[in-house]
Design a protein around this motif. Structure first.
Motif, mmCIF file in Angstrom:
data_model
loop_
_atom_site.group_PDB
_atom_site.id
_atom_site.type_symbol
_atom_site.label_atom_id
_atom_site.label_comp_id
_atom_site.label_asym_id
_atom_site.label_seq_id
_atom_site.Cartn_x
_atom_site.Cartn_y
_atom_site.Cartn_z
ATOM 1 N N PRO A 136 0.998 -1.308 -0.094
ATOM 2 C CA PRO A 136 -0.018 -0.043 -0.155
ATOM 3 C C PRO A 136 0.819 1.292 0.030
ATOM 4 O O PRO A 136 2.043 1.266 0.402
ATOM 5 N N ASN A 137 0.126 2.325 -0.624
ATOM 6 C CA ASN A 137 1.159 3.672 -0.410
ATOM 7 C C ASN A 137 1.202 4.080 0.899
ATOM 8 O O ASN A 137 2.465 4.624 1.165
ATOM 9 N N LEU A 138 0.314 3.916 1.907
ATOM 10 C CA LEU A 138 0.656 4.097 3.327
ATOM 11 C C LEU A 138 1.069 2.711 3.939
ATOM 12 O O LEU A 138 0.443 1.925 4.123
ATOM 13 N N PHE A 139 2.542 2.657 4.034
ATOM 14 C CA PHE A 139 3.014 1.519 4.755
ATOM 15 C C PHE A 139 4.175 1.785 5.702
ATOM 16 O O PHE A 139 5.287 2.394 5.313
ATOM 17 N N MET A 140 3.986 1.380 6.760
ATOM 18 C CA MET A 140 4.949 1.883 7.994
ATOM 19 C C MET A 140 5.220 0.520 8.823
ATOM 20 O O MET A 140 4.190 -0.342 9.022
ATOM 21 N N VAL A 141 6.502 0.336 9.154
ATOM 22 C CA VAL A 141 6.696 -0.734 10.016
ATOM 23 C C VAL A 141 7.285 -0.038 11.407
ATOM 24 O O VAL A 141 8.431 0.527 11.344
ATOM 25 N N LEU A 142 6.545 -0.399 12.576
ATOM 26 C CA LEU A 142 6.895 0.178 13.718
ATOM 27 C C LEU A 142 7.341 -1.337 14.437
ATOM 28 O O LEU A 142 6.554 -2.112 14.930
ATOM 29 N N ALA A 143 8.596 -1.407 14.588
ATOM 30 C CA ALA A 143 9.251 -2.557 15.222
ATOM 31 C C ALA A 143 9.620 -2.250 16.675
ATOM 32 O O ALA A 143 10.215 -1.387 16.876
ATOM 33 N N THR A 144 9.570 -3.361 17.542
ATOM 34 C CA THR A 144 10.194 -3.244 18.759
ATOM 35 C C THR A 144 11.127 -4.439 19.114
ATOM 36 O O THR A 144 11.061 -5.300 18.358
ATOM 37 N N GLN A 145 12.196 -3.989 19.783
ATOM 38 C CA GLN A 145 12.971 -5.302 20.094
ATOM 39 C C GLN A 145 13.478 -5.004 21.581
ATOM 40 O O GLN A 145 13.638 -3.898 22.149
ATOM 41 N N ASN A 146 13.729 -6.049 22.196
ATOM 42 C CA ASN A 146 14.522 -6.102 23.356
ATOM 43 C C ASN A 146 15.870 -5.915 23.566
ATOM 44 O O ASN A 146 16.777 -6.308 22.525
ATOM 45 N N PRO A 147 16.458 -5.499 24.455
ATOM 46 C CA PRO A 147 18.054 -5.311 24.618
ATOM 47 C C PRO A 147 18.758 -6.632 24.101
ATOM 48 O O PRO A 147 18.091 -7.671 24.683
ATOM 49 N N LEU A 148 19.847 -6.637 23.472
ATOM 50 C CA LEU A 148 20.666 -7.626 22.832
ATOM 51 C C LEU A 148 21.222 -8.673 24.057
ATOM 52 O O LEU A 148 21.294 -9.838 23.760
ATOM 53 N N GLU A 149 20.941 -8.014 25.274
ATOM 54 C CA GLU A 149 21.597 -8.818 26.218
ATOM 55 C C GLU A 149 20.473 -9.926 26.808
ATOM 56 O O GLU A 149 20.944 -10.794 27.612
ATOM 57 N N GLN A 150 19.102 -9.837 26.529
ATOM 58 C CA GLN A 150 18.280 -10.633 26.777
ATOM 59 C C GLN A 150 18.294 -12.136 25.936
ATOM 60 O O GLN A 150 18.598 -12.270 25.216
ATOM 61 N N GLU A 151 17.581 -12.904 26.829
ATOM 62 C CA GLU A 151 17.593 -14.219 26.257
ATOM 63 C C GLU A 151 16.842 -14.225 24.706
ATOM 64 O O GLU A 151 16.032 -13.701 24.658
ATOM 65 N N GLY A 152 17.488 -15.094 23.948
ATOM 66 C CA GLY A 152 16.800 -15.340 22.631
ATOM 67 C C GLY A 152 16.758 -14.254 21.727
ATOM 68 O O GLY A 152 15.936 -14.470 20.746
ATOM 69 N N THR A 153 17.738 -13.235 21.645
ATOM 70 C CA THR A 153 17.827 -12.257 20.917
ATOM 71 C C THR A 153 18.931 -12.210 19.907
ATOM 72 O O THR A 153 19.937 -12.652 20.431
ATOM 73 N N TYR A 154 18.824 -11.524 18.671
ATOM 74 C CA TYR A 154 19.922 -11.700 17.758
ATOM 75 C C TYR A 154 19.865 -10.195 17.075
ATOM 76 O O TYR A 154 19.275 -9.673 16.837
ATOM 77 N N PRO A 155 21.489 -9.785 16.770
ATOM 78 C CA PRO A 155 21.385 -8.332 16.379
ATOM 79 C C PRO A 155 20.773 -8.362 15.070
ATOM 80 O O PRO A 155 20.889 -9.382 13.992
ATOM 81 N N LEU A 156 20.163 -7.462 14.475
ATOM 82 C CA LEU A 156 19.870 -7.222 13.121
ATOM 83 C C LEU A 156 20.968 -6.826 12.349
ATOM 84 O O LEU A 156 21.753 -6.063 12.622
ATOM 85 N N PRO A 157 20.723 -7.382 10.925
ATOM 86 C CA PRO A 157 21.876 -6.930 10.064
ATOM 87 C C PRO A 157 21.678 -5.560 9.843
ATOM 88 O O PRO A 157 20.912 -4.771 9.870
ATOM 89 N N GLU A 158 23.093 -5.080 9.308
ATOM 90 C CA GLU A 158 23.370 -3.479 9.458
ATOM 91 C C GLU A 158 22.423 -2.971 8.099
ATOM 92 O O GLU A 158 21.887 -1.808 8.188
ATOM 93 N N ALA A 159 22.212 -3.808 6.993
ATOM 94 C CA ALA A 159 21.403 -3.231 5.817
ATOM 95 C C ALA A 159 20.017 -2.891 6.348
ATOM 96 O O ALA A 159 19.400 -2.209 5.989
#
Length: 318
Positions: A136-159
């Motif tokens: 759609p023309n109006l398209f937004m991704v609002l993402a939340t993430q927990n700090p990387l020190e927490q269990e089961g988290t992975y850093p997002l790619p730089e790109a």
């Protein structure tokens, strides 16, 4: 008219998410600048509540996706479904075809899912098999993430990080604010509560974006904006500490994002021109996820925000 509508929405968000005025303002800046927003903070700080409140204030479809390690790309994009009665495959759209996407705990999903989301964020389209579908023309991704020190988290790619217009770091509220949160959760009426305004029409949002792009920026302010980004790449010309701390600076995409966010900040403030203060106010949010610190900086306990603050100190303000 559009400015009044955005102000009403801002007042409503502030009444729903207490003590996070910078967060709620950034949500509106992301809408006006036509970008995606990444919000980081421990669980329980109303990140999801804020996005839900925003979605209610916008005319459009909203969908929440809970990111988990077993999520598949097709869970986001959709997939071809075989119809026995016709003997054909029919594409069934996934959540990404909505206007506002809440990617909850985005850094818990595997790389293949992030890759599918990256195409949607960068190109405003998705590809399934040999077919590409526009979003759609109006398209937004609002993402939340927990700090990387927490269990089961992975850093997002730089790109992928670079595709986010801004990254916000949310901290715990003050004691007085937490008391109001407690009372609000019990259903008590608080002073300053605001009724939900009429949802913003998509046409109004697109018109507001045009007004934002027409905000005046003096050439000296424009040069100042560019020099701030250049300082992240050529740190040795500004400070020996900065040169030791930064491995990689921000790309031209950061310059574009900083320009759009500063203009949106000025527009929300009721001005038709951009000041250095507007640029400085959004600088950290636009840049903190785009610079890469050196091993020396990490060993010294230096944060991205400290490096960015030094850039603001070293680059002369017009």
């Amino acid at each position: 008219m559009a400015a009044e509508q955005f102000q009403s929405l801002r007042n409503y968000l502030d009444s729903q998410v207490l003590g996070q005025s910078e967060f709620t303002e950034s949500l509106l800046i992301a809408i006006l600048a036509d970008g995606h927003l990444l919000v980081e903070g421990p669980p329980g700080l109303a990140k999801t509540r804020a996005v839900n409140a925003l979605a209610k204030g916008i005319e459009g479809d909203f969908h929440r996706v809970q990111f988990t390690p077993d999520l598949l790309p097709a869970d986001l994009t959709g997939t071809d479904i075989y119809r026995p009665e016709t003997g054909e495959f029919v594409f069934q759209q996934g959540p990404l075809f909505h206007n506002v996407i809440l990617a909850d705990e985005i850094n818990r999903a595997p790389a293949k899912v992030q890759s599918a989301l990256l195409e949607a964020m960068a190109e405003r389209q998705i590809t399934v098999g040999r077919t590409t579908y526009p979003l759609p023309n109006l398209f937004m991704v609002l993402a939340t993430q927990n700090p990387l020190e927490q269990e089961g988290t992975y850093p997002l790619p730089e790109a992928q990080l670079d595709r986010f217009l801004m990254q916000l770091n949310i901290d715990y509220p003050a004691a007085a604010t937490e008391l109001d949160i407690l009372r609000l959760n019990r259903g008590e009426e608080l002073h300053g509560q605001v009724a939900m305004p009429t949802p913003l029409r998509q046409e109004d949002i697109f018109n507001a974006r045009k007004e934002v792009l027409e905000i005046f920026m003096d050439e000296t302010v424009e040069n100042y904006l560019v020099q701030l980004v250049i300082a992240s790449r050529q740190a040795e010309h500004y400070s020996t500490d900065l040169a030791r701390w930064l491995s990689y600076g921000a790309s031209p995409r950061a310059t574009i994002a900083l320009d759009r966010c500063a203009r949106a900040k000025a527009w929300l403030s009721g001005r038709d021109f951009v000041t250095p203060d507007d640029i400085q106010a959004v600088f950290g949010h636009v840049m903190r996820h785009r610079i890469i610190l050196s091993y020396q900086a990490e060993a010294d306990g230096v944060t991205a925000d400290q490096a960015l603050q030094l850039i603001l100190q070293e680059v002369p303000t017009p």
